[in-house]
Enzyme design. Structure first.
Site, short mmCIF file in Angstrom:
data_model
loop_
_atom_site.label_atom_id
_atom_site.label_comp_id
_atom_site.label_asym_id
_atom_site.label_seq_id
_atom_site.Cartn_x
_atom_site.Cartn_y
_atom_site.Cartn_z
N ASP A 189 -30.39 -17.53 14.75
CA ASP A 189 -30.81 -16.33 14.95
C ASP A 189 -31.49 -15.97 13.74
O ASP A 189 -31.45 -16.64 12.61
CB ASP A 189 -29.65 -15.18 15.36
CG ASP A 189 -28.35 -15.33 14.73
OD1 ASP A 189 -28.31 -16.25 13.56
OD2 ASP A 189 -27.13 -14.90 15.14
N ASP A 200 -16.64 -8.27 17.71
CA ASP A 200 -16.65 -7.82 19.24
C ASP A 200 -16.95 -8.91 19.95
O ASP A 200 -17.26 -8.48 21.28
CB ASP A 200 -17.67 -6.77 19.39
CG ASP A 200 -19.12 -7.52 19.03
OD1 ASP A 200 -19.20 -8.32 18.85
OD2 ASP A 200 -20.23 -6.40 19.19
N HIS A 203 -19.20 -11.30 20.12
CA HIS A 203 -20.49 -11.85 19.89
C HIS A 203 -20.82 -13.31 19.69
O HIS A 203 -20.27 -13.54 18.63
CB HIS A 203 -21.61 -10.99 19.98
CG HIS A 203 -21.85 -10.59 18.38
ND1 HIS A 203 -21.44 -9.64 17.72
CD2 HIS A 203 -22.51 -11.71 17.37
CE1 HIS A 203 -21.60 -9.63 16.40
NE2 HIS A 203 -22.50 -10.99 16.21
N GLU A 228 -24.98 -9.43 21.61
CA GLU A 228 -24.23 -8.22 21.71
C GLU A 228 -23.67 -8.14 22.95
O GLU A 228 -24.02 -8.36 24.00
CB GLU A 228 -24.78 -7.30 21.05
CG GLU A 228 -25.45 -7.11 19.47
CD GLU A 228 -24.36 -7.18 18.36
OE1 GLU A 228 -22.95 -7.45 18.92
OE2 GLU A 228 -24.52 -6.56 17.49
C1 GLP Z 1 -23.40 -12.14 12.86
C2 GLP Z 1 -24.29 -13.35 13.02
C3 GLP Z 1 -23.39 -14.56 13.92
C4 GLP Z 1 -22.25 -14.69 13.02
C5 GLP Z 1 -21.27 -13.39 12.90
C6 GLP Z 1 -20.20 -13.39 12.27
O1 GLP Z 1 -23.47 -11.31 13.90
N1 GLP Z 1 -25.38 -13.10 14.09
O2 GLP Z 1 -24.25 -15.57 14.23
O3 GLP Z 1 -21.41 -15.78 13.91
O4 GLP Z 1 -22.30 -12.60 12.39
O5 GLP Z 1 -20.41 -13.68 10.78
P1 GLP Z 1 -19.03 -14.08 9.79
O6 GLP Z 1 -18.99 -15.55 9.88
O7 GLP Z 1 -19.72 -13.48 8.69
O8 GLP Z 1 -18.06 -13.33 9.97
#
Ligand code: GLP
Length: 272
Positions: A67, A136, A138, A143
């Site tokens: 992403d 949440d 995702h 989302e």
């Molecule tokens: C964002 C990204 C996800 C990632 C998530 C959790 O939303 N788009 O791909 O998995 O954050 O991030 P973190 O690993 O920093 O908790």
């Protein structure tokens, strides 16, 4: 689903790296989808260490970032592309022309997303979608409410996710409200899916994803539909799982088989 519970974050990161290394050794030209965020950092470091110390080569793989923020160029240090370059690509031998990222500044984001899907399918499809998980539930930026059949597209970020990403932008108001992301359907099309989650803040999301109903409200729950999904957790992220002692038992039987019952191709049977 294969649920792997390790004692702490470092052990979970190493285990995730071992799954990735195993795939790259078996299929040197594999296509990998890569996540940004804090969670994968240690695994990226492990992979770079395996590259240096165990001559694990990534020269033939293709990487596709999961992403990207809309409006943030790839050379901006806040972009996911820049993070993945710093954390992984800088320390390994992935060829620049085999590293693919969604362009957050594309004039036509819909076209950019469609091209990305086409590139993945022309190259034979993803062998591994490696994911983190949002609080949440995702995956990518899918989302709550995202179609479980969705493909790469523009998504609106929830207020909760905006807050979770505020530190990278200095201020919540600076966080883009839109992002380009592989869809749930894109992720489910990968031959294998690997989700890594660590820390207590992910425990509820992990519980909903693994033991809750399959629902677009928790897009990681769609991984229950995937025939080869591996969920690597540390104790803290696994603590809300009701059946965690059963998952541990399955995994220890699997490891015993890996030690004792390899077939002619060198593979152990899979237990579930
Ligand atoms: C964002 C990204 C996800 C990632 C998530 C959790 O939303 N788009 O791909 O998995 O954050 O991030 P973190 O690993 O920093 O908790």
């Amino acid at each position: 689903m294969r649920i792997v519970i390790e004692g702490d974050e470092a052990a979970a990161a190493l285990r995730a790296a071992q799954f990735i290394a195993e795939l790259v050794r078996c299929k040197p030209a594999a296509l990998l989808a890569l996540p940004a965020g804090q969670t994968p950092e240690r695994t990226y470091a492990e992979l770079a260490r395996m590259h240096r110390e165990q001559s694990l080569s990534f020269a033939e793989i293709h990487v596709f970032n999961l992403d990207e923020w809309l409006g943030i160029p790839g050379d901006d240090p806040r972009s996911f592309a820049a993070q993945i370059r710093r954390s992984f690509l800088a320390g390994v031998d992935v060829r620049p022309e085999r590293s693919h990222a969604l362009d957050g500044t594309a004039a036509d984001p819909a076209e950019e997303c469609a091209d990305y899907e086409e590139r993945i399918s022309e190259l034979g499809g993803l062998d591994l979608a490696w994911l983190g998980i949002g609080a949440d539930g995702h995956i990518g930026f899918n989302e709550p409410g995202s179609s479980l059949g969705s493909r790469t597209r523009l998504k609106t970020i929830t207020a909760e996710t905006v807050r979770a990403n505020a530190s990278g932008f200095g201020d919540e108001r600076e966080v883009p409200r839109l992002a380009l992301t592989m869809g749930v359907g894109t992720i489910l099309s990968a031959r294998r899916v690997l989700l890594l989650a660590t820390g207590p803040s992910k425990a509820d999301a992990v519980r909903a994803a693994v033991e809750g109903p399959v629902t677009a409200q928790v897009t990681a729950s769609a991984l229950q539909l995937h025939p080869d999904a591996i969920i690597v957790l540390d104790e803290a992220a696994a603590r809300a799982l009701e059946r965690r002692s059963y998952y541990r038992e399955v995994e220890s039987l699997q490891r015993e088989l890996e030690r004792t019952r390899k077939d002619r191709t060198g593979k152990a049977p899979r237990v579930e």
